[in-house]
Enzyme design. Structure first.
Site, short mmCIF file in Angstrom:
data_model
loop_
_atom_site.label_atom_id
_atom_site.label_comp_id
_atom_site.label_asym_id
_atom_site.label_seq_id
_atom_site.Cartn_x
_atom_site.Cartn_y
_atom_site.Cartn_z
N ARG A 71 0.81 -1.22 0.00
CA ARG A 71 0.00 0.00 0.00
C ARG A 71 0.84 1.27 0.00
O ARG A 71 0.35 2.35 -0.30
CB ARG A 71 -0.93 0.02 1.21
CG ARG A 71 -0.21 0.13 2.56
CD ARG A 71 -1.19 0.14 3.70
NE ARG A 71 -0.50 0.27 4.99
CZ ARG A 71 -1.12 0.27 6.17
NH1 ARG A 71 -2.43 0.12 6.21
NH2 ARG A 71 -0.43 0.41 7.28
N GLY B 277 9.68 -2.48 0.22
CA GLY B 277 10.71 -2.47 1.25
C GLY B 277 10.16 -2.23 2.63
O GLY B 277 10.82 -2.48 3.63
N GLY C 282 14.13 1.46 24.54
CA GLY C 282 14.49 0.30 23.73
C GLY C 282 15.47 0.74 22.66
O GLY C 282 16.00 1.86 22.69
N GLU D 171 12.34 6.15 31.08
CA GLU D 171 12.04 4.72 30.96
C GLU D 171 11.26 4.27 32.19
O GLU D 171 11.68 4.50 33.32
CB GLU D 171 13.33 3.92 30.83
CG GLU D 171 13.18 2.41 30.91
CD GLU D 171 12.22 1.85 29.87
OE1 GLU D 171 11.24 1.19 30.27
OE2 GLU D 171 12.45 2.07 28.66
N HIS E 26 44.83 -11.10 14.22
CA HIS E 26 45.36 -10.02 15.05
C HIS E 26 45.97 -8.94 14.15
O HIS E 26 46.64 -9.26 13.17
CB HIS E 26 46.45 -10.57 15.98
CG HIS E 26 47.14 -9.49 16.77
ND1 HIS E 26 46.58 -8.93 17.90
CD2 HIS E 26 48.34 -8.88 16.58
CE1 HIS E 26 47.40 -8.01 18.36
NE2 HIS E 26 48.49 -7.97 17.59
#
Length: 464
Positions: free
Chosen positions: A35, A39, A181, A202, A443
């Site tokens: 609609r 994506g 979040g 929060e 490394h």
């Protein structure tokens, strides 16, 4: 006459379009109904454009701290319009890419509002035109939208959802972010790095509440050090938008209510599944608090009706939706895919610093009755991290002491969203501590910390 396909997918987000591609690969004639834009939210208004914004704020942060790298940068500034434009162009490029993938895989795209009208039948309305489509199987992948505060609807002016926060016409001076979040913390990080005075509220006792407690505590300290004010155990009682500001009444953990003025508010308190008005009730599709109930293959209680992605519930993640799309398509095509194992779905927060995790937290593993071995290795012990100037953070691994199973991994620091996949693969392959300890890590890399954390769980860490 209705157009007939083997499979119709309602919604073209990361679940829908991936399911369409996989179905086409398996020889199914496939149609997708969308609609808005191919994506879905992730590509156009979520995962991708927000990362473009966060990349901008990351570079801006480095420019402001160029001296730490022996560089000089004067008169550092930004053009908000160009920042937003770049983000939208990134989304546009990927939207065009999905269009190309649909064409390449011969997936029919129907633009319009889709509604289930009978088993195997779906109508698509665009303006005054309505077409009917038929298929033995239909996948519902309609996703979700931002949840509004019941007493303060987002207006796009002073009160924003994530969609408004991605296309600001002005830079907030004093920003309130409600919810901590991943979405809330990412926007708090972006706007703080761009110069806004940011406060996070929060309701729960800690930010990023789904993450390991040590990660949450580290992030609280890191963001506070960056200048973000964090109020946990707090709630917004009232919001009063004005012409030039918005007043927010915040009840703290002590029970006191204080009213503070902000230039803007971002509401990031969760999502609502897009299950209304698509015909689910008429077909008798079972839901739970709005989310469609499915089994491990995406099958609902109604034969021929499937569902994937955010519309089916937590975790609300694009990669979870995509994988569910593949599983559903393969099952519809007659295959025998493995059911979704939610314990192996990684979670990522792309703030500064980044957060990434997979599997159980230490607390959840203890609650489940496991005897544990826990390893933890700090960024400050890693040569590459120090060379990058990113020595804050840690890697934590949680093992079953009896079997050596990797129960969970938790990271906070630079580029951990790229590192977490190593542990995801390890869990998928049911790797034990022995294989991880015997693996050679390059490394100098940040990934060496993954090795050291495993070694640390068994008292064998080298560089600490």
């Amino acid at each position: 006459m209705a157009e007939t396909y083997d499979l119709i997918i309602l919604g073209s987000g990361p679940g829908g379009y991936v399911a369409a591609i996989r179905a086409s690969q398996l020889g199914l004639t496939t149609a997708i109904v969308e609609r808005e834009r191919l994506g879905g939210i992730c590509l156009n208004w979520g995962c991708i454009p927000t990362k473009a914004l966060l990349r901008t704020s990351e570079i801006y942060h480095y420019m402001q701290h160029a001296d730490a790298y022996g560089l000089s940068a004067s008169n550092v500034g930004f053009d908000l319009g160009k920042i937003v434009d770049r983000s939208r162009k990134v989304a546009g490029q990927l939207n065009a890419g999905v269009k190309g993938l649909m064409k390449k895989n011969k997936v029919a795209v129907h633009e319009g509002v889709g509604t289930l009208i009978a088993p195997g039948k779906l109508s698509v309305k665009q303006g005054d035109k309505t077409v009917e489509l038929e298929a033995k199987n239909i996948i519902v992948a309609t996703g979700a939208r931002a949840r509004d505060l019941p007493f303060a609807k987002a207006d796009g002016k002073r009160v924003w959802t994530y969609r408004h926060a991605m296309v600001p016409t002005e830079m907030p001076t004093k920003l309130l972010v409600i919810g901590s979040g991943a979405i809330g913390v990412e926007f708090a990080s972006f706007y703080n790095d761009m110069g806004a005075d940011v406060t996070i509220v929060e309701m729960l006792p800690r930010i990023l509440p789904v993450e390991d407690e040590e990660v949450s505590a580290f992030m609280d300290k890191a963001l506070t050090k960056q200048g973000i004010k964090i109020l946990t155990g707090a709630g917004v009682e009232k919001i009063e938008p004005g012409a030039a500001n918005v007043k927010a009444s915040i009840k703290g953990k002590d029970g006191k209510v204080e009213t503070t003025e902000f230039s803007h508010v971002i509401v990031a308190i969760g999502i609502v599944p897009n299950t209304e008005n698509i015909g689910l009730e008429a077909l008798g599709v079972a839901t739970d608090r709005g989310h469609i109930k499915t089994n491990g293959y995406g099958q609902t209680n109604v034969p021929g009706i499937w569902a994937i992605g955010d519309v089916t519930g937590a975790p609300w993640l694009a990669h979870k939706a995509s994988h569910e799309g593949v599983i559903a398509a393969e099952k519809i095509a007659g295959g025998s895919p493995h059911q979704m194992d939610k314990g192996n779905i990684p979670g990522c927060t792309y703030s500064r610093p980044q957060v990434a995790s997979v599997g159980m937290t230490e607390a959840k593993a203890k609650e489940a009755g496991y005897e544990l071995k826990v390893g933890k290795f700090p960024f400050i012990g890693n040569g590459k991290a120090i060379a990058l100037g990113e020595a804050e953070g840690f890697v934590k691994t949680v093992f079953d002491a009896k079997t050596g199973e990797l129960l969970g991994a938790h990271m906070v620091g630079a580029e951990v969203t790229e590192l977490i996949q190593g542990y995801v693969v390890a869990r998928q392959l049911e790797t034990t501590e022995a294989e991880l300890m015997e693996t050679v890590f390059a490394h100098p890399t940040l990934s060496e910390m993954m090795h050291e954390s495993v070694l640390g769980a068994y008292g064998r860490a080298i560089h600490i």
